[in-house]
Design a protein around this motif. Structure first.
Motif, PDB file in Angstrom:
ATOM      1  N   ILE A  28      21.218   2.006 -20.136  1.00 41.21           N
ATOM      2  CA  ILE A  28      21.183   1.271 -18.870  1.00 41.21           C
ATOM      3  C   ILE A  28      22.105   0.059 -18.922  1.00 41.21           C
ATOM      4  CG2 ILE A  28      19.708  -0.062 -17.326  1.00 41.21           C
ATOM      5  CD1 ILE A  28      17.399   1.754 -18.206  1.00 41.21           C
ATOM      6  N   ALA A  29      22.955  -0.069 -17.886  1.00 42.38           N
ATOM      7  CA  ALA A  29      23.847  -1.221 -17.779  1.00 42.38           C
ATOM      8  C   ALA A  29      23.296  -2.233 -16.783  1.00 42.38           C
ATOM      9  CB  ALA A  29      25.240  -0.786 -17.355  1.00 42.38           C
ATOM     10  N   THR A  30      22.915  -1.774 -15.592  1.00 45.66           N
ATOM     11  CA  THR A  30      22.370  -2.678 -14.572  1.00 45.66           C
ATOM     12  C   THR A  30      21.162  -2.060 -13.904  1.00 45.66           C
ATOM     13  OG1 THR A  30      23.727  -1.820 -12.756  1.00 45.66           O
ATOM     14  CG2 THR A  30      24.654  -3.638 -14.040  1.00 45.66           C
ATOM     15  N   VAL A  31      20.277  -2.931 -13.434  1.00 51.59           N
ATOM     16  CA  VAL A  31      19.110  -2.520 -12.662  1.00 51.59           C
ATOM     17  C   VAL A  31      19.055  -3.395 -11.415  1.00 51.59           C
ATOM     18  CG1 VAL A  31      16.602  -2.277 -12.608  1.00 51.59           C
ATOM     19  CG2 VAL A  31      17.840  -1.862 -14.736  1.00 51.59           C
ATOM     20  N   ASP A  32      18.980  -2.752 -10.259  1.00 52.00           N
ATOM     21  CA  ASP A  32      18.867  -3.468  -8.991  1.00 52.00           C
ATOM     22  C   ASP A  32      17.613  -3.004  -8.274  1.00 52.00           C
ATOM     23  OD1 ASP A  32      21.316  -4.825  -9.278  1.00 52.00           O
ATOM     24  OD2 ASP A  32      22.406  -3.096  -8.509  1.00 52.00           O
ATOM     25  N   SER A  33      17.040  -3.895  -7.503  1.00 52.35           N
ATOM     26  CA  SER A  33      15.880  -3.580  -6.678  1.00 52.35           C
ATOM     27  C   SER A  33      16.283  -3.729  -5.219  1.00 52.35           C
ATOM     28  CB  SER A  33      14.723  -4.519  -7.011  1.00 52.35           C
ATOM     29  OG  SER A  33      13.633  -4.252  -6.171  1.00 52.35           O
ATOM     30  N   LYS A  34      16.174  -2.640  -4.459  1.00 52.99           N
ATOM     31  CA  LYS A  34      16.553  -2.638  -3.048  1.00 52.99           C
ATOM     32  C   LYS A  34      15.287  -2.505  -2.212  1.00 52.99           C
ATOM     33  CE  LYS A  34      19.193   0.167   0.213  1.00 52.99           C
ATOM     34  NZ  LYS A  34      20.055   1.363   0.321  1.00 52.99           N
ATOM     35  N   THR A  35      15.154  -3.357  -1.198  1.00 58.59           N
ATOM     36  CA  THR A  35      13.995  -3.329  -0.316  1.00 58.59           C
ATOM     37  C   THR A  35      14.459  -3.229   1.127  1.00 58.59           C
ATOM     38  OG1 THR A  35      12.744  -4.701  -1.847  1.00 58.59           O
ATOM     39  CG2 THR A  35      11.892  -4.531   0.376  1.00 58.59           C
ATOM     40  N   TYR A  36      13.976  -2.220   1.833  1.00 59.80           N
ATOM     41  CA  TYR A  36      14.240  -2.056   3.262  1.00 59.80           C
ATOM     42  C   TYR A  36      12.914  -2.271   3.978  1.00 59.80           C
ATOM     43  CZ  TYR A  36      14.918   0.239   7.739  1.00 59.80           C
ATOM     44  OH  TYR A  36      14.956   0.512   9.078  1.00 59.80           O
ATOM     45  N   SER A  37      12.908  -3.152   4.955  1.00 56.70           N
ATOM     46  CA  SER A  37      11.675  -3.482   5.659  1.00 56.70           C
ATOM     47  C   SER A  37      11.864  -3.338   7.157  1.00 56.70           C
ATOM     48  CB  SER A  37      11.256  -4.913   5.335  1.00 56.70           C
ATOM     49  OG  SER A  37      10.123  -5.273   6.089  1.00 56.70           O
ATOM     50  N   LEU A  38      10.947  -2.645   7.799  1.00 60.22           N
ATOM     51  CA  LEU A  38      10.932  -2.519   9.246  1.00 60.22           C
ATOM     52  C   LEU A  38       9.741  -3.313   9.758  1.00 60.22           C
ATOM     53  CD1 LEU A  38      12.186  -1.253  11.769  1.00 60.22           C
ATOM     54  CD2 LEU A  38      10.670   0.687  11.439  1.00 60.22           C
ATOM     55  N   LEU A  39      10.011  -4.533  10.201  1.00 64.14           N
ATOM     56  CA  LEU A  39       8.994  -5.452  10.703  1.00 64.14           C
ATOM     57  C   LEU A  39       7.909  -5.774   9.680  1.00 64.14           C
ATOM     58  CD1 LEU A  39       8.525  -4.074  14.310  1.00 64.14           C
ATOM     59  CD2 LEU A  39       9.830  -6.065  13.626  1.00 64.14           C
ATOM     60  N   GLY A  40       8.170  -5.547   8.418  1.00 62.71           N
ATOM     61  CA  GLY A  40       7.186  -5.818   7.383  1.00 62.71           C
ATOM     62  C   GLY A  40       6.043  -4.823   7.347  1.00 62.71           C
ATOM     63  N   ILE A  41       6.086  -3.832   8.216  1.00 63.32           N
ATOM     64  CA  ILE A  41       5.014  -2.831   8.279  1.00 63.32           C
ATOM     65  C   ILE A  41       5.347  -1.651   7.380  1.00 63.32           C
ATOM     66  CG2 ILE A  41       3.780  -1.252   9.808  1.00 63.32           C
ATOM     67  CD1 ILE A  41       4.356  -3.302  12.065  1.00 63.32           C
ATOM     68  N   TRP A  42       6.524  -1.064   7.589  1.00 66.41           N
ATOM     69  CA  TRP A  42       6.966   0.062   6.767  1.00 66.41           C
ATOM     70  C   TRP A  42       8.055  -0.455   5.843  1.00 66.41           C
ATOM     71  CZ3 TRP A  42      11.583   3.323   7.505  1.00 66.41           C
ATOM     72  CH2 TRP A  42      11.610   4.403   6.623  1.00 66.41           C
ATOM     73  N   VAL A  43       7.839  -0.330   4.538  1.00 66.43           N
ATOM     74  CA  VAL A  43       8.765  -0.865   3.539  1.00 66.43           C
ATOM     75  C   VAL A  43       9.151   0.253   2.579  1.00 66.43           C
ATOM     76  CG1 VAL A  43       9.047  -2.542   1.676  1.00 66.43           C
ATOM     77  CG2 VAL A  43       7.735  -3.160   3.711  1.00 66.43           C
ATOM     78  N   VAL A  44      10.450   0.367   2.312  1.00 69.43           N
ATOM     79  CA  VAL A  44      10.952   1.321   1.322  1.00 69.43           C
ATOM     80  C   VAL A  44      11.503   0.504   0.164  1.00 69.43           C
ATOM     81  CG1 VAL A  44      12.583   3.169   0.839  1.00 69.43           C
ATOM     82  CG2 VAL A  44      11.549   2.994   3.106  1.00 69.43           C
TER      83      VAL A  44
ATOM     84  N   LEU B 245       0.839  -1.192   0.000  1.00 69.33           N
ATOM     85  CA  LEU B 245       0.000   0.000   0.000  1.00 69.33           C
ATOM     86  C   LEU B 245       0.877   1.246   0.000  1.00 69.33           C
ATOM     87  CD1 LEU B 245      -2.485  -1.179   2.752  1.00 69.33           C
ATOM     88  CD2 LEU B 245      -2.886  -1.181   0.289  1.00 69.33           C
ATOM     89  N   PRO B 246       0.905   1.999  -1.106  1.00 69.64           N
ATOM     90  CA  PRO B 246       1.799   3.164  -1.170  1.00 69.64           C
ATOM     91  C   PRO B 246       1.352   4.254  -0.190  1.00 69.64           C
ATOM     92  CG  PRO B 246       0.431   3.032  -3.129  1.00 69.64           C
ATOM     93  CD  PRO B 246       0.156   1.805  -2.338  1.00 69.64           C
ATOM     94  N   LEU B 247       2.319   4.829   0.525  1.00 67.82           N
ATOM     95  CA  LEU B 247       2.029   5.919   1.443  1.00 67.82           C
ATOM     96  C   LEU B 247       1.986   7.249   0.705  1.00 67.82           C
ATOM     97  CD1 LEU B 247       4.207   4.821   4.480  1.00 67.82           C
ATOM     98  CD2 LEU B 247       1.745   4.621   4.212  1.00 67.82           C
ATOM     99  N   THR B 248       2.680   7.348  -0.402  1.00 64.75           N
ATOM    100  CA  THR B 248       2.644   8.517  -1.281  1.00 64.75           C
ATOM    101  C   THR B 248       2.554   7.998  -2.714  1.00 64.75           C
ATOM    102  OG1 THR B 248       5.052   8.562  -1.453  1.00 64.75           O
ATOM    103  CG2 THR B 248       4.069   9.898   0.294  1.00 64.75           C
ATOM    104  N   SER B 249       2.348   8.885  -3.657  1.00 62.44           N
ATOM    105  CA  SER B 249       2.342   8.441  -5.051  1.00 62.44           C
ATOM    106  C   SER B 249       3.789   8.184  -5.460  1.00 62.44           C
ATOM    107  CB  SER B 249       1.701   9.494  -5.953  1.00 62.44           C
ATOM    108  OG  SER B 249       2.419  10.702  -5.864  1.00 62.44           O
ATOM    109  N   ALA B 250       4.187   6.921  -5.386  1.00 63.04           N
ATOM    110  CA  ALA B 250       5.570   6.533  -5.622  1.00 63.04           C
ATOM    111  C   ALA B 250       5.740   5.942  -7.012  1.00 63.04           C
ATOM    112  CB  ALA B 250       6.003   5.526  -4.577  1.00 63.04           C
ATOM    113  N   ASP B 251       6.620   6.551  -7.794  1.00 61.74           N
ATOM    114  CA  ASP B 251       6.967   6.007  -9.101  1.00 61.74           C
ATOM    115  C   ASP B 251       8.371   5.414  -8.972  1.00 61.74           C
ATOM    116  OD1 ASP B 251       7.364   5.336 -11.710  1.00 61.74           O
ATOM    117  OD2 ASP B 251       7.357   7.387 -12.479  1.00 61.74           O
TER     118      ASP B 251
END
Length: 94
Positions: A70-86, A49-55
C-alpha cells in the motif's frame, strides 16, 4: 403563483444538494502510488447506520484492487443531505 414557483425551485435545489469530500489517510513514500487502485464502498443511513453489510476496510480495498504493498489510503465520503451517505476507502500501491 410566483411564490409557489420559487418555493418549488428552492425545494428542488435543496433536495438535489450533495457533497463529496476526499481525505488522505495514509501515505508511504517507499511504494509506487500509480500502479494499482482498489476500492471498498458502503451505503449508510445518516452516516452511521449501514444499509447493507459494508466492509470498507483498508484490507478489503487492497484485496479488491490486487494491491499487496500500500502506498496511499484515501477516504471518500459522498453525502446527500446527510441522510444517505456513501463511504469509500481508496487504496493505491503495487
Amino acid at each position: 403563483m410566483k411564490k409557489i414557483a420559487i418555493a418549488a425551485l428552492a425545494a428542488l435545489a435543496l433536495a438535489t444538494t450533495a457533497c463529496t469530500t476526499i481525505v488522505p489517510v495514509h501515505s508511504d513514500a517507499g511504494a509506487s502510488a500509480n500502479a494499482k487502485v482498489g476500492e471498498a464502498s458502503g451505503n449508510f443511513l445518516f452516516g452511521y447506520l449501514p444499509l447493507t453489510s459494508a466492509d470498507i476496510s483498508i484490507a478489503t480495498a487492497a484485496k479488491n484492487g490486487g494491491v499487496t504493498r500500500i502506498a496511499t489510503v484515501d477516504s471518500k465520503t459522498y453525502s446527500l443531505l446527510g441522510i444517505w451517505v456513501v463511504r469509500t476507502t481508496i487504496v493505491t500501491g503495487e
